[in-house]
Design an enzyme around this catalytic site. Sequence first.
Site, PDB file in Angstrom:
ATOM      1  CE  LYS A  55      -2.981   2.238   4.653  1.00 61.10           C
ATOM      2  NZ  LYS A  55      -2.912   1.430   3.275  1.00 61.10           N
TER       3      LYS A  55
ATOM      4  CB  SER B 252      -0.886   0.044   1.272  1.00 59.36           C
ATOM      5  OG  SER B 252      -0.329   0.168   2.307  1.00 59.36           O
TER       6      SER B 252
END
Length: 285
Positions: free
Chosen positions: A121, A60
Amino acid sequence: MENTPADSLDDKPATPAKAAVEDKPKNEWKELGVFLVKLALIVFVVRSFIFSPFSIPSESMMPRLLIGDYLFITKWNYGYSKHSLPWSLPLIPGRIFPGTPSRGDVVVFKAPGHNGEDWIKRVVGLPGDSVQVVNGQVILNGKAVPKQKVADLELPITPNFTNCPTLFQSVSAKGDAVCKLPRFRETLPGGKSYDVLDQGLTPQDNTEVYHVPAGHVFLMGDNRDNSTDSRFSQPPEGQGISYVPLENIEGKAVLSFWSTDGSANWFLPWTWFTAARWSRIGEGF
């Protein structure tokens, strides 16, 4: 008159010598136990309040982070909460020494709605910001975040990376199988720049307008078509994280200290070195 001989030291009874006091035998198991307890306390304090290592299990955050990367995060940047402690031990009420991340920071956090899993993230929206994605471009507070095409990411196909769409499969100059993914350069307000991957229009490339509430941040993965992030609702409605409370943030990513392509064999020591991605070791954020 009869003379009485004078007393002499030799005539006095000898004083018994004191027996040597023998040292008691040491209890080695007890000493080992005390040492291990002290070591555990040091590790607990360091991991909770100074820095902690993490490994990357997903794609990701490509291209900055690959599966098989290992990194350090610092723990003091944004304050401390129970999530700063191992297993989120409830020893810290709320947040102490609170701080707010900067846009563009890469953070490790407890993913809301995901049973205490650690995710990583990039911070895109801060409290009070509005965030939207239109045709793959981030719109922050009504202004488009500059997104410039740069050279494709050429990534070897290895045990730690096999998920390459057919459209992007290629062969390197050396004849090795590689994946060439479209790469872009984003620059946030304040000047923070980083690379993102965008393989084409997908449903998450066009979103509603998100209004980041107080005490929360909006997080996105750099691999925009392969990241379950704040664009998606939390379970059970979705598989994302929605807005992430600041107290869930554990620390800031600062340095990659190891990286492997997954081809190493524990029983073949030389492969530990051939599998290392040396060029990725020591990279900052």
